[in-house]
Design a protein around this motif. Structure first.
Motif, PDB file in Angstrom:
ATOM      1  N   UNK A  90       0.743   4.451 -15.191  1.00 27.33           N
ATOM      2  CA  UNK A  90       0.553   3.796 -16.546  1.00 27.33           C
ATOM      3  C   UNK A  90      -0.017   2.344 -16.366  1.00 27.33           C
ATOM      4  N   UNK A  91      -0.847   2.347 -15.343  1.00 27.73           N
ATOM      5  CA  UNK A  91      -1.475   1.054 -15.210  1.00 27.73           C
ATOM      6  C   UNK A  91      -3.116   1.112 -15.045  1.00 27.73           C
ATOM      7  N   UNK A  92      -3.944   0.227 -15.191  1.00 23.94           N
ATOM      8  CA  UNK A  92      -5.466   0.116 -15.212  1.00 23.94           C
ATOM      9  C   UNK A  92      -5.864   0.205 -13.662  1.00 23.94           C
ATOM     10  N   UNK A  93      -5.051  -0.035 -12.735  1.00 23.27           N
ATOM     11  CA  UNK A  93      -5.337  -0.124 -11.439  1.00 23.27           C
ATOM     12  C   UNK A  93      -4.900   1.130 -10.879  1.00 23.27           C
ATOM     13  N   UNK A  94      -5.336   1.443  -9.632  1.00 21.02           N
ATOM     14  CA  UNK A  94      -5.036   2.435  -8.439  1.00 21.02           C
ATOM     15  C   UNK A  94      -5.148   3.877  -8.855  1.00 21.02           C
ATOM     16  N   UNK A  95      -4.857   4.691  -7.997  1.00 16.08           N
ATOM     17  CA  UNK A  95      -4.017   4.414  -6.716  1.00 16.08           C
ATOM     18  C   UNK A  95      -4.877   3.624  -5.642  1.00 16.08           C
ATOM     19  N   UNK A  96      -4.536   2.736  -5.128  1.00 12.40           N
ATOM     20  CA  UNK A  96      -5.091   1.718  -4.252  1.00 12.40           C
ATOM     21  C   UNK A  96      -5.568   2.170  -3.071  1.00 12.40           C
ATOM     22  N   UNK A  97      -6.811   1.862  -2.566  1.00 14.46           N
ATOM     23  CA  UNK A  97      -7.286   2.172  -1.157  1.00 14.46           C
ATOM     24  C   UNK A  97      -6.459   0.777  -0.269  1.00 14.46           C
ATOM     25  N   UNK A  98      -6.514   1.276   0.868  1.00 18.07           N
ATOM     26  CA  UNK A  98      -6.138   0.021   1.795  1.00 18.07           C
ATOM     27  C   UNK A  98      -6.649  -1.586   1.474  1.00 18.07           C
ATOM     28  N   UNK A  99      -8.068  -1.310   1.350  1.00 21.58           N
ATOM     29  CA  UNK A  99      -8.777  -2.359   0.986  1.00 21.58           C
ATOM     30  C   UNK A  99      -8.216  -3.212  -0.182  1.00 21.58           C
ATOM     31  N   UNK A 100      -7.916  -2.071  -1.335  1.00 21.75           N
ATOM     32  CA  UNK A 100      -7.488  -2.922  -2.713  1.00 21.75           C
ATOM     33  C   UNK A 100      -6.029  -3.520  -2.573  1.00 21.75           C
ATOM     34  N   UNK A 101      -5.383  -2.824  -1.596  1.00 23.72           N
ATOM     35  CA  UNK A 101      -3.915  -3.466  -1.506  1.00 23.72           C
ATOM     36  C   UNK A 101      -4.097  -4.566  -0.931  1.00 23.72           C
ATOM     37  N   UNK A 102      -4.924  -4.792   0.347  1.00 25.73           N
ATOM     38  CA  UNK A 102      -4.932  -5.925   1.105  1.00 25.73           C
ATOM     39  C   UNK A 102      -5.600  -7.135   0.214  1.00 25.73           C
ATOM     40  N   UNK A 103      -6.556  -6.819  -0.721  1.00 22.35           N
ATOM     41  CA  UNK A 103      -7.165  -7.700  -1.680  1.00 22.35           C
ATOM     42  C   UNK A 103      -6.138  -8.122  -2.670  1.00 22.35           C
ATOM     43  N   UNK A 104      -5.084  -7.366  -3.284  1.00 23.39           N
ATOM     44  CA  UNK A 104      -4.183  -7.797  -4.006  1.00 23.39           C
ATOM     45  C   UNK A 104      -3.488  -8.864  -3.449  1.00 23.39           C
ATOM     46  N   UNK A 105      -2.864  -8.580  -2.174  1.00 28.76           N
ATOM     47  CA  UNK A 105      -2.154  -9.415  -1.440  1.00 28.76           C
ATOM     48  C   UNK A 105      -2.880 -10.936  -1.284  1.00 28.76           C
ATOM     49  N   UNK A 106      -4.209 -10.969  -0.889  1.00 28.59           N
ATOM     50  CA  UNK A 106      -4.982 -12.119  -0.807  1.00 28.59           C
ATOM     51  C   UNK A 106      -4.933 -12.893  -2.035  1.00 28.59           C
ATOM     52  N   UNK A 107      -5.231 -12.204  -3.204  1.00 31.86           N
ATOM     53  CA  UNK A 107      -5.346 -12.828  -4.460  1.00 31.86           C
ATOM     54  C   UNK A 107      -4.044 -13.638  -4.788  1.00 31.86           C
TER      55      UNK A 107
ATOM     56  N   UNK B 174       0.819  -1.240  -0.083  1.00 30.15           N
ATOM     57  CA  UNK B 174      -0.073   0.023   0.026  1.00 30.15           C
ATOM     58  C   UNK B 174       0.704   1.178  -0.039  1.00 30.15           C
ATOM     59  N   UNK B 175       1.803   1.269   0.584  1.00 30.00           N
ATOM     60  CA  UNK B 175       2.975   2.345   0.643  1.00 30.00           C
ATOM     61  C   UNK B 175       3.193   2.917  -0.694  1.00 30.00           C
ATOM     62  N   UNK B 176       3.295   1.846  -1.625  1.00 29.05           N
ATOM     63  CA  UNK B 176       3.709   2.315  -2.965  1.00 29.05           C
ATOM     64  C   UNK B 176       2.250   2.284  -3.970  1.00 29.05           C
ATOM     65  N   UNK B 177       1.507   1.378  -3.886  1.00 27.64           N
ATOM     66  CA  UNK B 177       0.389   1.148  -4.611  1.00 27.64           C
ATOM     67  C   UNK B 177      -0.542   2.433  -4.525  1.00 27.64           C
TER      68      UNK B 177
END
Length: 179
Positions: free
Chosen positions: A35-52, A24-27
């Motif tokens: 240059x990405x289709x995602x972000x900037x991430x919320x805390x939940x999105x960063x957490x969901x990314x790692x869970x995935x 989450x510190x960088x995302x």
């Protein structure tokens, strides 16, 4: 199998549940995901990314390998590196990397890319490894060139991002080209 890759300055270790905090510190930063289709991430999105990532690590056959980038000197997680097996029959993989901007321009992404390529050729016996990047992302395309990847061409409007369709530059390296 749990993988742990090492170079002079970094360790790539498999992601762990609590890594979402460092992700989450960088995302969560606009400049990291511009240059990405995602972000900037919320805390939940960063957490969901790692869970995935953890869920994908348990699949059989496993095709996705995501690593936390750890700086040896400090022990800090500063980014992520990823290799995906895109085609088992033709032995094709794809690499990607992302770094906390505090570590941009210091050669860490290059070390990560080299480790991922070496891992792909030596451990997965891949024949071809490719990567894509936004043509505006000069830092990333320099990394791909530094690690010996060859620019194959431009994929036109292949990714929809926040500001519209994005082209991607396609780079690759073959097993016989890797030294």
């Amino acid at each position: 199998m749990n993988y742990n890759l090492r170079s002079e300055r970094v360790i790539l270790r498999e992601m762990e549940e609590n890594d979402w905090i460092d992700v989450h510190k960088y995302a969560s930063q606009e400049k990291v995901c511009q240059y990405q289709p995602w972000g900037p991430n919320s805390e939940q999105e960063s957490n969901d990314f790692v869970k995935q990532v953890l869920k994908d690590a348990g699949k059989d056959p496993r095709i996705r390998f995501v690593f936390a980038v750890i700086v040896k000197e400090s022990g800090k997680m500063v980014g992520a590196g990823e290799i995906n097996i895109r085609d088992f029959s033709n032995r094709v993989g794809e690499i990607a990397y992302i770094m906390n901007p505090q570590y941009w321009g210091k050669g860490f992404a290059t070390e990560v890319a080299k480790l991922l390529i070496a891992h792909g050729f030596s451990d997965f016996h891949l024949h071809r490894i490719f990567a894509t990047c936004d043509p505006r992302n000069i830092g990333s395309l320099k990394v791909l060139e530094k690690v010996g990847m060859i620019k194959e061409g431009r994929l036109r409007e292949d990714l929809l991002i926040k500001d519209g369709w994005r082209d991607s530059l396609l780079y690759s390296i073959l097993e016989q080209e890797w030294v």
